[in-house]
Design a protein around this motif. Structure first.
Motif, PDB file in Angstrom:
ATOM      1  N   TYR A 114       8.969  -2.380  -8.832  1.00 20.90           N
ATOM      2  CA  TYR A 114       8.474  -0.886  -9.277  1.00 20.90           C
ATOM      3  C   TYR A 114       8.495  -0.826  -7.857  1.00 20.90           C
ATOM      4  N   VAL A 115       9.334   0.692  -7.674  1.00 17.34           N
ATOM      5  CA  VAL A 115       8.730   1.680  -6.482  1.00 17.34           C
ATOM      6  C   VAL A 115       8.269   3.591  -7.305  1.00 17.34           C
ATOM      7  N   PHE A 116       7.524   3.155  -6.414  1.00 14.81           N
ATOM      8  CA  PHE A 116       7.081   4.665  -6.934  1.00 14.81           C
ATOM      9  C   PHE A 116       7.237   5.718  -6.067  1.00 14.81           C
ATOM     10  N   ALA A 117       7.807   7.004  -6.723  1.00 13.99           N
ATOM     11  CA  ALA A 117       7.594   8.470  -5.164  1.00 13.99           C
ATOM     12  C   ALA A 117       7.930   9.345  -6.285  1.00 13.99           C
ATOM     13  N   GLU A 121       8.874  10.624   2.554  1.00 15.44           N
ATOM     14  CA  GLU A 121       8.468  10.556   1.327  1.00 15.44           C
ATOM     15  C   GLU A 121       7.098   9.080   0.974  1.00 15.44           C
ATOM     16  N   ARG A 122       6.115   9.651   0.204  1.00 14.43           N
ATOM     17  CA  ARG A 122       5.769   8.681   0.206  1.00 14.43           C
ATOM     18  C   ARG A 122       5.419   8.215  -0.806  1.00 14.43           C
ATOM     19  N   HIS A 123       5.242   7.031  -1.175  1.00 17.45           N
ATOM     20  CA  HIS A 123       5.919   5.580  -1.762  1.00 17.45           C
ATOM     21  C   HIS A 123       4.867   4.545  -1.309  1.00 17.45           C
ATOM     22  N   TRP A 124       5.308   3.542  -2.869  1.00 18.70           N
ATOM     23  CA  TRP A 124       5.062   2.349  -2.338  1.00 18.70           C
ATOM     24  C   TRP A 124       5.647   1.460  -3.935  1.00 18.70           C
ATOM     25  N   TYR A 151       0.596  -1.072   0.374  1.00 19.23           N
ATOM     26  CA  TYR A 151      -0.220  -0.370  -0.034  1.00 19.23           C
ATOM     27  C   TYR A 151       0.835   1.375  -0.552  1.00 19.23           C
ATOM     28  N   TRP A 152       0.702   2.187  -0.379  1.00 19.51           N
ATOM     29  CA  TRP A 152       0.988   3.772   0.164  1.00 19.51           C
ATOM     30  C   TRP A 152       1.405   4.013   1.451  1.00 19.51           C
ATOM     31  N   HIS A 153       3.262   4.136   1.668  1.00 20.34           N
ATOM     32  CA  HIS A 153       3.202   4.808   2.986  1.00 20.34           C
ATOM     33  C   HIS A 153       4.238   5.640   3.098  1.00 20.34           C
ATOM     34  N   HIS A 154       5.071   5.592   3.984  1.00 19.62           N
ATOM     35  CA  HIS A 154       5.819   6.406   4.772  1.00 19.62           C
ATOM     36  C   HIS A 154       6.670   6.167   5.503  1.00 19.62           C
ATOM     37  N   HIS A 155       7.552   6.568   6.041  1.00 21.30           N
ATOM     38  CA  HIS A 155       8.806   5.831   7.516  1.00 21.30           C
ATOM     39  C   HIS A 155       8.995   7.396   7.757  1.00 21.30           C
ATOM     40  N   GLU A 156       9.229   7.204   9.202  1.00 22.51           N
ATOM     41  CA  GLU A 156       9.577   8.395  10.144  1.00 22.51           C
ATOM     42  C   GLU A 156      10.627   8.950  10.222  1.00 22.51           C
ATOM     43  N   GLN A 157      11.939   8.302   9.683  1.00 23.64           N
ATOM     44  CA  GLN A 157      13.441   8.690   9.478  1.00 23.64           C
ATOM     45  C   GLN A 157      13.679   7.861   8.127  1.00 23.64           C
ATOM     46  N   GLY A 158      12.717   7.618   6.808  1.00 21.92           N
ATOM     47  CA  GLY A 158      13.543   6.728   5.380  1.00 21.92           C
ATOM     48  C   GLY A 158      13.177   5.204   5.857  1.00 21.92           C
ATOM     49  N   GLN A 159      13.646   4.821   4.626  1.00 22.20           N
ATOM     50  CA  GLN A 159      13.467   2.851   4.083  1.00 22.20           C
ATOM     51  C   GLN A 159      14.565   2.930   3.050  1.00 22.20           C
ATOM     52  N   ILE A 160      15.249   1.415   3.499  1.00 16.88           N
ATOM     53  CA  ILE A 160      16.111   1.384   2.782  1.00 16.88           C
ATOM     54  C   ILE A 160      15.593   0.096   1.951  1.00 16.88           C
ATOM     55  N   PRO A 177      -4.364   1.525  -0.374  1.00 21.45           N
ATOM     56  CA  PRO A 177      -3.793   0.782  -1.716  1.00 21.45           C
ATOM     57  C   PRO A 177      -3.938   1.364  -2.874  1.00 21.45           C
ATOM     58  N   VAL A 178      -2.367   1.229  -3.479  1.00 22.16           N
ATOM     59  CA  VAL A 178      -2.247   1.240  -4.950  1.00 22.16           C
ATOM     60  C   VAL A 178      -3.295   1.144  -5.899  1.00 22.16           C
ATOM     61  N   THR A 179      -3.730   2.174  -6.257  1.00 27.26           N
ATOM     62  CA  THR A 179      -4.796   1.197  -7.624  1.00 27.26           C
ATOM     63  C   THR A 179      -4.081   0.751  -8.624  1.00 27.26           C
ATOM     64  N   ASP A 180      -5.209   0.552  -9.742  1.00 30.02           N
ATOM     65  CA  ASP A 180      -4.595  -0.863 -10.388  1.00 30.02           C
ATOM     66  C   ASP A 180      -4.151   0.514 -11.362  1.00 30.02           C
TER      67      ASP A 180
END
Length: 140
Positions: free
Chosen positions: A68-71, A90-93, A50-59, A117-120
């Protein structure tokens, strides 16, 4: 020192309606320790977070397949060997390409905030494929 053996998420994770669309097989590599959570996730073709973000980032470290990665308004192709940095907030999926399985290790820093959720339609945007761009640059 702490040693944690790999373990599956509880029965709700990895199923549609939790934090993923499609079938995924996630494993907690290390539950949250000092604000860090490490998960290895196997995505089936078309499966995604799903769409999400992280308080201190993500690797994200892509171990196998293509996904795929979308941001920041852009969809990028990611492949085995790629490492992705998602900055704090950063909001991403991310997930598998429609025709490939994909496995990645996600190192999440701080709290993860889940959204919709990420739409089709969002999933089927035209991706930017950096590997093809690099191949083109070599030919010039």
């Amino acid at each position: 020192m702490r040693i944690q053996r790999p373990d599956r998420f509880d029965g709700t994770a990895g199923k549609p309606g939790s934090q993923f669309t499609g079938s995924v097989f996630p494993y907690v590599t290390m539950a949250q320790t000092d604000g860090v959570t490490i998960n290895t996730v196997n995505f089936t073709p078309g499966a995604r977070t799903y769409w999400h973000h992280h308080e201190q980032g993500q690797i994200l470290q892509v171990l196998a397949g293509r996904g795929y990665v979308f941001a920041e308004g852009e969809l990028h192709v990611i492949r085995a060997g790629d490492t992705v940095w998602c900055p704090p907030g950063e909001r991403h999926w991310h997930g598998a390409a429609p025709d490939s399985f994909m496995t990645h290790t996600a190192i999440s820093l701080g709290q993860t905030v889940w959204a919709d959720p990420v739409t089709d339609q969002e999933y089927s945007a035209t991706p930017i494929d950096g590997a093809q761009e690099e191949e083109t640059d070599d030919v010039r």
